[in-house]
Scaffold this active site. Structure first.
Site, short mmCIF file in Angstrom:
data_model
loop_
_atom_site.label_atom_id
_atom_site.label_comp_id
_atom_site.label_asym_id
_atom_site.label_seq_id
_atom_site.Cartn_x
_atom_site.Cartn_y
_atom_site.Cartn_z
N CYS A 2 -38.09 -0.29 8.02
CA CYS A 2 -37.57 0.70 6.73
C CYS A 2 -36.27 0.60 6.56
O CYS A 2 -35.54 0.75 7.81
CB CYS A 2 -38.53 1.90 7.00
N ARG A 27 -33.61 -6.50 7.25
CA ARG A 27 -34.35 -5.90 8.26
C ARG A 27 -35.97 -6.17 8.50
O ARG A 27 -36.47 -5.86 9.39
CB ARG A 27 -34.05 -4.44 8.20
N TRP A 76 -41.67 -0.82 5.57
CA TRP A 76 -42.41 -1.84 6.59
C TRP A 76 -43.68 -1.10 7.14
O TRP A 76 -43.57 -0.14 7.97
CB TRP A 76 -41.57 -2.46 7.88
N ASN A 101 -38.09 6.87 7.56
CA ASN A 101 -38.15 5.98 8.47
C ASN A 101 -38.84 6.61 9.65
O ASN A 101 -38.54 7.65 10.09
CB ASN A 101 -36.85 5.39 8.66
N GLY A 102 -39.83 5.64 10.27
CA GLY A 102 -40.14 6.18 11.61
C GLY A 102 -41.93 6.47 11.64
O GLY A 102 -42.42 6.16 10.54
N GLU A 484 -38.72 -18.83 25.22
CA GLU A 484 -37.62 -18.38 24.06
C GLU A 484 -37.90 -19.58 23.03
O GLU A 484 -38.04 -19.11 21.76
CB GLU A 484 -36.27 -18.48 24.17
N LYS A 488 -39.68 -18.82 19.28
CA LYS A 488 -38.85 -19.19 17.96
C LYS A 488 -39.95 -19.99 17.25
O LYS A 488 -39.91 -19.78 16.04
CB LYS A 488 -37.85 -20.10 18.28
N GLU A 491 -42.74 -17.52 15.65
CA GLU A 491 -42.03 -16.66 14.82
C GLU A 491 -41.82 -17.40 13.27
O GLU A 491 -42.26 -16.60 12.31
CB GLU A 491 -40.68 -16.24 15.19
N HIS A 507 -52.87 -24.74 36.68
CA HIS A 507 -53.87 -23.65 36.79
C HIS A 507 -54.13 -23.26 35.67
O HIS A 507 -54.40 -22.02 35.47
CB HIS A 507 -52.84 -22.70 37.58
N LYS A 606 -36.57 -7.31 11.61
CA LYS A 606 -35.33 -7.51 12.52
C LYS A 606 -35.09 -6.46 13.59
O LYS A 606 -34.57 -6.67 14.44
CB LYS A 606 -34.05 -7.52 11.63
C1 G6P Z 1 -37.55 -7.68 16.93
C2 G6P Z 1 -36.65 -9.04 16.33
C3 G6P Z 1 -36.36 -9.86 17.51
C4 G6P Z 1 -35.85 -8.98 18.47
C5 G6P Z 1 -36.66 -7.78 19.00
C6 G6P Z 1 -36.00 -7.08 19.89
O1 G6P Z 1 -38.73 -8.50 17.12
O2 G6P Z 1 -37.32 -9.58 15.15
O3 G6P Z 1 -35.39 -10.92 17.14
O4 G6P Z 1 -35.62 -9.87 19.61
O5 G6P Z 1 -37.05 -7.19 17.86
O6 G6P Z 1 -35.06 -6.36 19.38
P1 G6P Z 1 -33.54 -5.91 19.75
O7 G6P Z 1 -32.84 -5.65 18.57
O8 G6P Z 1 -33.77 -4.85 20.75
O9 G6P Z 1 -32.91 -7.05 20.40
#
Ligand code: G6P
Length: 611
Positions: A2, A27, A76, A101-102, A484, A488, A491, A507, A606
């Site tokens: 948000c 965001r 959001w 927000n929140g 990672e 990616k 995502e 396993h 984000k």
């Molecule tokens: C969200 C973002 C990720 C990020 C994660 C942690 O899921 O989409 O890209 O890694 O938050 O966020 P931070 O700002 O704490 O790294």
């Protein structure tokens, strides 16, 4: 996640609000809305739309709306589906409009009280209770908007950044902050508020950060801030807003731009922090020395991609600093009964510095007796940096793509600097440090060499676009790199991807391997390569389609029963950083082939400012 924008001016503010929302789009959100106090009759007009800010803009163009005081929001969804009714601003009796927000955790109980008092609800949100509570306070207590907000905030459990306007006080915004960031943008004869200063870069470069628990009354010509009901002064800061950071330039997507920026931002991260042969401990700030003196153990806490940076750091701390390290996901850590060993440094990693779980973990850790808290973060003004004892900024510049790329590789650089500083204090020789630093200086050039593999990786991506699953394998410090890579891919291309330490293959995951399962291996020539090769042979023997990232010295042939991407040779310690880059490119190209919204993947945000 948000976003909030608000403005009180002598001119029409609708354009300012919409521009602010556009600047917050990165965001992640699912609906947007605006409410303004009409310039003639002071009545409230609200326009809301599900989907992109562009839809809201179109709606406003169809029914032009004007006003000199207004608030706006990108939502959001947390309580209630993304819908027009659930979008903010929320209104009470056409007199008040509020954005939030929140999360208000006790909204159910508050809603029951309000229903009993005759209030009708038009949304499923937790937010709507707040606007009705303020309305009720103004009516029952016969108080102004500021007093009503001060009266209501103690009733709210959870986290909020909120902004409210009233037809009764046409030139006033009232804001409150607890657990969700808010800034006041200071103008000349006009003032603004936002959840992120970026939203206001077009109207001011002067900002006041509200602190936890602050309530403020923002008028055209005055700003009054209160903590515990008493007036307080908060520092003003200047923040230059660099628009190039929120423009794509020649790139089709922010994610690709950010992948390509990596060699430059890695240089920024190292700049001023390393000499020719050692790491400058002073870069960690004035408090660092005293805290580092006491450290013999490290606890890392983070979420998402930042958590993967923590997992890699564990290997560095063990190998370079000879120091034990525990790495936890923030949402798990914050609810555990944590036992802290004496001499433990608490390290958070976060690109945004506003991730709710990471912040909560920091606040929890504060009571547990760590020797200090260090934030590895990309935002100097973030809550995480402000609330930690000291910090090392990652200098990646603003990252807009939801899938983190340059923020991750710069986090790794910063964490490697930490490992070297602690290593030097724990017996690492000057020669060894000098070698690592010399290697680090070569990293930007190595990243550029990997980016030259873009075309080859694009070709490789064709083999993934029609797949539903993928398996990523790595050993040792390449296991988090595989994690990672899998994150990616899932995502942004929505392909189900899993990462496994290759030694665990037998396993369980080997049962998944057949000719429809692409298996990606990150295989630098390190001490575990022989073991990894054995695991890859097990995959080939079951007809699995193997894709191997390895350098020439690793002994993989161009004509083997796998597809090979030749990486440059890299010192072991830098391999996790370098091998991350081709996996970013791979997921990007697969997502392009699949036609997904690369920069704004569905359901993701984000900056995750709610639990
Ligand atoms: C969200 C973002 C990720 C990020 C994660 C942690 O899921 O989409 O890209 O890694 O938050 O966020 P931070 O700002 O704490 O790294």
């Amino acid at each position: 996640m948000c976003g909030i924008v608000g403005a009180v001016a002598q001119r029409d503010v609708v354009e300012i609000l919409l521009e602010g929302l556009k600047r917050l789009e990165y965001r992640g959100y699912d609906s947007a809305g605006v409410a303004v106090l009409g310039s003639k009759d002071e009545s409230l007009t609200s326009v809301r739309a599900v989907g992109k800010v562009k839809k809201l803009v179109n709606k406003i163009e169809e029914n032009p709306t004007q006003g000199k005081t207004g608030i706006a929001h990108t939502r959001w969804a947390t309580h209630g589906v993304p819908s027009e009714n659930n979008a903010h601003p929320h209104m009470s009796h056409d007199e008040l409009a509020l954005v939030h927000n929140g999360i208000i955790e006790n909204h159910d109980a508050l809603r029951k009280q309000l229903l009993a008092d005759g209030y009708a609800f038009t949304s499923d949100t937790d937010t709507e209770v707040v606007v009705h509570l303020i309305h009720r306070a103004m009516r029952q207590e016969k108080i102004d908007l500021l007093s009503a907000v001060q009266h209501v905030v103690p009733m709210l459990h959870g986290a909020y950044g909120l902004c409210v306007i009233s037809t009764k006080e046409p030139e006033t915004l009232v804001v409150a902050r607890s657990g969700s960031p808010l800034v006041i943008g200071v103008g000349i004869g006009e003032n603004f508020v936002a959840s992120d200063p970026l939203a206001l870069g077009q109207v001011t470069d002067r900002f006041i950060y509200l602190e936890e628990g602050d309530v403020a009354e923002v008028k055209r010509k005055s700003i009054s801030i209160f903590a515990d009901g008493k007036p307080v002064e908060r520092k003003r800061t200047r923040i230059r807003s660099d628009l190039s950071e929120i423009e794509k330039g020649d790139y089709g997507h922010f994610m690709l731009k950010e992948i390509y920026e990596q060699s430059a931002v890695i240089k920024n991260t190292l700049s001023g922090r390393v000499s020719a042969n050692h790491v400058l401990e002073e870069a960690f700030g004035i408090k660092a020395k005293d805290i580092f003196d006491k450290v013999n153990n490290v606890q890392i806490v983070a979420c998402g991609t930042s958590f993967h940076a923590g997992l890699i750091t564990k290997y560095w701390l063990e190998n370079i600093a000879k120091m034990p390290c525990q790495v936890d996901i923030a949402s798990d850590y914050r609810y555990r009964n944590i036992i802290v060993r004496p001499g433990t440094l608490f390290v958070t990693i976060s690109q945004s510095g506003e991730t709710a779980d990471t912040l909560a973990a920091l606040r929890y850790a504060d009571e547990l007796g760590y020797v200090g808290s260090l934030a590895i973060c990309n935002v100097a003004t973030s809550s995480l940096v402000r609330e930690s004892d000291f910090s090392l900024l990652t200098m990646a510049g603003r990252e807009i793509g939801v899938a983190s790329t340059k923020a991750f590789t710069t986090q790794l650089c910063a964490l490697l600097l930490l490992s070297l500083v602690l290593g030097r204090r724990n017996g690492m020789t000057d020669e060894s440090e000098a070698q690592h630093v010399t290697d680090l200086h070569k990293l930007p050039g190595l990243v550029d060499q990997v980016l030259e593999l873009d075309e080859a990786i694009k070709e490789l991506s064709i083999s993934f676009a029609d797949k539903n699953h993928a398996l990523f394998l790595g050993r040792g410090n390449q296991y988090p790199v595989a994690k990672e890579g899998a994150l990616k891919l899932k995502e942004i291309s929505y392909i189900h991807a899993e990462a496994y330490p290759a030694g665990e293959l037998k396993h369980g995951p080997l049962a998944l391997v057949d000719d429809k399962m692409p298996v990606i291996a990150v295989a630098p020539n390190d001490e575990l390569l022989g073991k990894l090769k054995g695991n890859l042979a097990e995959v080939s023997a079951r007809g699995g389609k193997l894709f191997v990232f390895a350098d020439e010295s690793g002994g993989f042939d161009d004509d083997g029963d796998y597809k090979l991407i030749r990486m440059p040779a890299v010192p072991d310690v830098l391999a996790p950083i370098l091998y991350t880059v081709p996996l970013q490119l791979l997921s990007y190209h697969v997502a392009i082939l699949k036609g997904t919204d690369v920069d704004h993947p569905r359901n993701l945000a984000k900056s995750v400012t709610v639990e």
